[in-house]
Design a protein around this motif. Sequence first.
Motif, PDB file in Angstrom:
ATOM      1  N   VAL A 348     -20.853  -5.591 -32.838  1.00 44.58           N
ATOM      2  CA  VAL A 348     -19.479  -5.921 -32.300  1.00 44.58           C
ATOM      3  C   VAL A 348     -19.814  -6.443 -31.217  1.00 44.58           C
ATOM      4  O   VAL A 348     -19.172  -7.619 -31.101  1.00 44.58           O
ATOM      5  CB  VAL A 348     -18.770  -4.274 -31.873  1.00 44.58           C
ATOM      6  N   THR A 349     -20.229  -6.698 -30.099  1.00 48.85           N
ATOM      7  CA  THR A 349     -20.700  -7.014 -29.041  1.00 48.85           C
ATOM      8  C   THR A 349     -20.683  -8.921 -29.341  1.00 48.85           C
ATOM      9  O   THR A 349     -20.078  -9.657 -28.193  1.00 48.85           O
ATOM     10  CB  THR A 349     -21.767  -6.622 -28.298  1.00 48.85           C
ATOM     11  N   THR A 350     -21.321  -9.288 -30.809  1.00 45.40           N
ATOM     12  CA  THR A 350     -21.668 -11.042 -30.618  1.00 45.40           C
ATOM     13  C   THR A 350     -21.017 -10.804 -31.831  1.00 45.40           C
ATOM     14  O   THR A 350     -20.390 -12.264 -31.299  1.00 45.40           O
ATOM     15  CB  THR A 350     -23.395 -10.211 -31.767  1.00 45.40           C
ATOM     16  N   LEU A 351     -20.109 -10.658 -31.656  1.00 44.14           N
ATOM     17  CA  LEU A 351     -18.896 -10.905 -32.386  1.00 44.14           C
ATOM     18  C   LEU A 351     -17.880 -11.284 -31.218  1.00 44.14           C
ATOM     19  O   LEU A 351     -17.055 -12.241 -31.433  1.00 44.14           O
ATOM     20  CB  LEU A 351     -17.942  -9.647 -33.784  1.00 44.14           C
ATOM     21  N   GLU A 352     -17.889 -10.280 -30.196  1.00 45.61           N
ATOM     22  CA  GLU A 352     -16.814 -10.853 -29.274  1.00 45.61           C
ATOM     23  C   GLU A 352     -17.095 -11.579 -28.165  1.00 45.61           C
ATOM     24  O   GLU A 352     -16.302 -12.319 -27.880  1.00 45.61           O
ATOM     25  CB  GLU A 352     -16.656  -9.422 -28.546  1.00 45.61           C
ATOM     26  N   PHE A 353     -18.688 -11.820 -28.163  1.00 53.15           N
ATOM     27  CA  PHE A 353     -18.793 -13.104 -27.660  1.00 53.15           C
ATOM     28  C   PHE A 353     -20.757 -13.429 -28.124  1.00 53.15           C
ATOM     29  O   PHE A 353     -21.635 -12.549 -28.006  1.00 53.15           O
ATOM     30  CB  PHE A 353     -18.998 -12.672 -25.999  1.00 53.15           C
ATOM     31  N   PRO A 354     -21.166 -14.361 -28.558  1.00 53.86           N
ATOM     32  CA  PRO A 354     -20.010 -15.620 -28.432  1.00 53.86           C
ATOM     33  C   PRO A 354     -19.208 -16.000 -29.401  1.00 53.86           C
ATOM     34  O   PRO A 354     -18.144 -16.757 -29.468  1.00 53.86           O
ATOM     35  CB  PRO A 354     -20.535 -16.493 -28.100  1.00 53.86           C
ATOM     36  N   LEU A 355     -19.114 -15.165 -30.254  1.00 45.54           N
ATOM     37  CA  LEU A 355     -18.366 -15.793 -31.890  1.00 45.54           C
ATOM     38  C   LEU A 355     -17.033 -16.400 -31.126  1.00 45.54           C
ATOM     39  O   LEU A 355     -16.932 -17.189 -31.560  1.00 45.54           O
ATOM     40  CB  LEU A 355     -18.383 -14.851 -32.957  1.00 45.54           C
ATOM     41  N   PHE A 356     -15.896 -14.883 -31.420  1.00 43.84           N
ATOM     42  CA  PHE A 356     -14.658 -15.271 -30.809  1.00 43.84           C
ATOM     43  C   PHE A 356     -14.315 -14.614 -29.359  1.00 43.84           C
ATOM     44  O   PHE A 356     -13.386 -14.128 -30.031  1.00 43.84           O
ATOM     45  CB  PHE A 356     -14.235 -13.787 -32.067  1.00 43.84           C
ATOM     46  N   PHE A 357     -15.161 -15.508 -28.694  1.00 43.27           N
ATOM     47  CA  PHE A 357     -14.880 -14.476 -27.642  1.00 43.27           C
ATOM     48  C   PHE A 357     -13.122 -15.874 -27.329  1.00 43.27           C
ATOM     49  O   PHE A 357     -12.897 -14.589 -25.995  1.00 43.27           O
ATOM     50  CB  PHE A 357     -15.711 -15.357 -26.324  1.00 43.27           C
ATOM     51  N   ASP A 358     -12.421 -16.707 -27.547  1.00 43.95           N
ATOM     52  CA  ASP A 358     -11.103 -17.356 -26.692  1.00 43.95           C
ATOM     53  C   ASP A 358     -10.255 -16.429 -27.664  1.00 43.95           C
ATOM     54  O   ASP A 358      -9.091 -16.366 -26.464  1.00 43.95           O
ATOM     55  CB  ASP A 358     -11.846 -18.500 -28.177  1.00 43.95           C
ATOM     56  N   HIS A 359     -10.675 -15.708 -28.605  1.00 42.89           N
ATOM     57  CA  HIS A 359      -9.675 -14.436 -28.777  1.00 42.89           C
ATOM     58  C   HIS A 359      -9.451 -13.273 -27.881  1.00 42.89           C
ATOM     59  O   HIS A 359      -8.692 -12.791 -27.568  1.00 42.89           O
ATOM     60  CB  HIS A 359     -10.093 -13.915 -29.995  1.00 42.89           C
ATOM     61  N   VAL A 360     -10.694 -12.847 -27.548  1.00 49.13           N
ATOM     62  CA  VAL A 360     -10.611 -12.055 -26.527  1.00 49.13           C
ATOM     63  C   VAL A 360     -10.185 -12.335 -24.942  1.00 49.13           C
ATOM     64  O   VAL A 360      -9.304 -11.902 -24.387  1.00 49.13           O
ATOM     65  CB  VAL A 360     -12.309 -11.678 -25.705  1.00 49.13           C
ATOM     66  N   THR A 361     -10.067 -13.590 -24.523  1.00 50.03           N
ATOM     67  CA  THR A 361      -9.761 -14.238 -23.676  1.00 50.03           C
ATOM     68  C   THR A 361      -8.455 -14.206 -23.166  1.00 50.03           C
ATOM     69  O   THR A 361      -7.934 -14.063 -22.793  1.00 50.03           O
ATOM     70  CB  THR A 361     -10.496 -15.832 -22.618  1.00 50.03           C
ATOM     71  N   LYS A 362      -8.165 -14.434 -25.001  1.00 45.98           N
ATOM     72  CA  LYS A 362      -6.683 -14.673 -24.695  1.00 45.98           C
ATOM     73  C   LYS A 362      -5.514 -14.009 -24.843  1.00 45.98           C
ATOM     74  O   LYS A 362      -4.799 -12.948 -25.015  1.00 45.98           O
ATOM     75  CB  LYS A 362      -6.469 -15.251 -26.233  1.00 45.98           C
ATOM     76  N   SER A 363      -6.524 -11.711 -25.577  1.00 47.62           N
ATOM     77  CA  SER A 363      -6.145 -10.563 -25.206  1.00 47.62           C
ATOM     78  C   SER A 363      -5.241 -10.680 -26.702  1.00 47.62           C
ATOM     79  O   SER A 363      -4.414 -10.082 -26.871  1.00 47.62           O
ATOM     80  CB  SER A 363      -5.384 -10.652 -24.445  1.00 47.62           C
ATOM     81  N   ASP A 364      -5.544 -11.643 -27.697  1.00 49.27           N
ATOM     82  CA  ASP A 364      -4.348 -11.299 -29.189  1.00 49.27           C
ATOM     83  C   ASP A 364      -5.181  -9.992 -29.822  1.00 49.27           C
ATOM     84  O   ASP A 364      -6.436  -9.458 -29.020  1.00 49.27           O
ATOM     85  CB  ASP A 364      -4.776 -13.043 -29.986  1.00 49.27           C
ATOM     86  N   VAL A 365      -4.365  -9.796 -30.754  1.00 50.12           N
ATOM     87  CA  VAL A 365      -4.370  -8.686 -31.679  1.00 50.12           C
ATOM     88  C   VAL A 365      -6.166  -8.804 -32.109  1.00 50.12           C
ATOM     89  O   VAL A 365      -7.065  -7.697 -32.274  1.00 50.12           O
ATOM     90  CB  VAL A 365      -3.526  -8.614 -32.827  1.00 50.12           C
ATOM     91  N   TRP A 366      -6.748  -9.880 -32.890  1.00 51.14           N
ATOM     92  CA  TRP A 366      -8.336  -9.866 -33.360  1.00 51.14           C
ATOM     93  C   TRP A 366      -8.757 -10.052 -31.555  1.00 51.14           C
ATOM     94  O   TRP A 366     -10.452  -8.719 -31.966  1.00 51.14           O
ATOM     95  CB  TRP A 366      -8.417 -10.690 -33.692  1.00 51.14           C
ATOM     96  N   GLY A 367      -9.241 -10.122 -30.551  1.00 50.06           N
ATOM     97  CA  GLY A 367      -9.562  -9.849 -29.333  1.00 50.06           C
ATOM     98  C   GLY A 367      -9.553  -8.340 -28.941  1.00 50.06           C
ATOM     99  O   GLY A 367     -10.513  -8.229 -28.992  1.00 50.06           O
ATOM    100  N   LEU A 368      -8.688  -8.417 -29.055  1.00 49.26           N
ATOM    101  CA  LEU A 368      -8.062  -6.371 -28.716  1.00 49.26           C
ATOM    102  C   LEU A 368      -9.100  -5.422 -29.418  1.00 49.26           C
ATOM    103  O   LEU A 368      -9.171  -4.398 -29.590  1.00 49.26           O
ATOM    104  CB  LEU A 368      -7.089  -6.011 -28.373  1.00 49.26           C
ATOM    105  N   LEU A 369      -9.197  -6.028 -31.027  1.00 51.41           N
ATOM    106  CA  LEU A 369      -9.657  -5.133 -31.770  1.00 51.41           C
ATOM    107  C   LEU A 369     -11.113  -5.306 -32.262  1.00 51.41           C
ATOM    108  O   LEU A 369     -11.672  -4.131 -32.108  1.00 51.41           O
ATOM    109  CB  LEU A 369      -9.308  -5.680 -32.914  1.00 51.41           C
TER     110      LEU A 369
END
Length: 416
Positions: A348-369
Amino acid sequence: MHTVTNTRIGGPRGAVVVWAVSRAALLLFVFQVVRFPGQVVVHDVADIYRGWYPVLRHGAFPAHDVTWQYPPGAALVLVAPGALPFLGYAAAFFVLALLADAVVLAALLRDARRSGRLAGVWVWVAGVALLGPIVYARYDVMVTAVAVLALLVFRRRPALAGALAGFGAMLKVWPLLMLIGAPDRRRMRRSWTAAAGTIAVLTALFAALTRNSMSFLTFQRDRGTEVESLGALVFHVARHAGWHGKAEMHYGSTEFLGRHVHLVSAAALGLSVIGMCWLAWWRLRARRFTAATPYDAAFTALLVFTTTSRVISPQYMVWLVGAGAVCAAARGSVMRLPVHLTLAATLVTTLEFPLFFDHVTKSDVWGLLMLGSRNGLLVAASVLACRRLWAATVPDPDALGTAPAGLGRLSVLTRR
């Protein structure tokens, strides 16, 4: 002497083949022959490490660069690519990272020949592959190699283990946790004395031969709440309730800046202190030690330290993969489920960085999940590890038929 089944898929040869194929893929990614999706992961090596190289090579530390937050021993790793000048700095660094990875594999294979268990080898092979190219694009894999070697020699050569842990602490502090599970006074004294001596000698040498070797302490102290940490979830959720802070680069990582961040950072430090106090209490209460206990204790301590940290950078997961691999290799370890949860968290770490890090920094639903899943897995692994370590080593006073009056005694340290 145990023998390891040498089947094509599950035996040591199969593990080496899978290691070679997966590591070839990682090299293709870090050399950018094939682009890995998401954020660029080689920036630290190509720009930051490479920028520090001439300063470090001339006997100084980047005293005015807030991104320098490492103990002075890190300089040894960061100038090491200079030994391969024909490759260029970044390429040489990637090759040295591969070598550190191979050292861990070889050490685990050697241990497997003695124990007859290949589980630790497969945890390392799979864990690094799941974490992706960031393993070779940060120097944490080198530190992990030192820590794994310290753990593997701990039972037979505690002084050597202590020296290795002390050297590792001069690279990135956390390898000292590898010594927390010493089962008796003799091994505790020899390992911690060797660690303290190694740290003292290296600190004195750096102080005498270099400039500003302790500058990292200021910058490390001033770090805040990084967006991937457990505490950051407060602000990811708060953004949806009207909190107006922002996420931006600060002290070398993407941190939250705004109201109340300092309170959450202080709370994270408080959790770390509580975790360390629990580990000290466990150490005083523990009575039953098996051959696997030192490994289980080290893995548990590292889980607690990592999960409660103000910063959980993706590359930190390689620490847990390394310590978890040693647990998986040991007969009698009670950490099987926490290790598996850690592997899931690594993916899951690889999914949140680097794959979908933009979602994490935006705090959107996908990033939160994604971030909630990763940190939830780490919390679950930490709680389970603590419970299992306690249950396996601390006798139940009722079962013993005695009152716990003598629990504060340190006689546990004399048990061999």
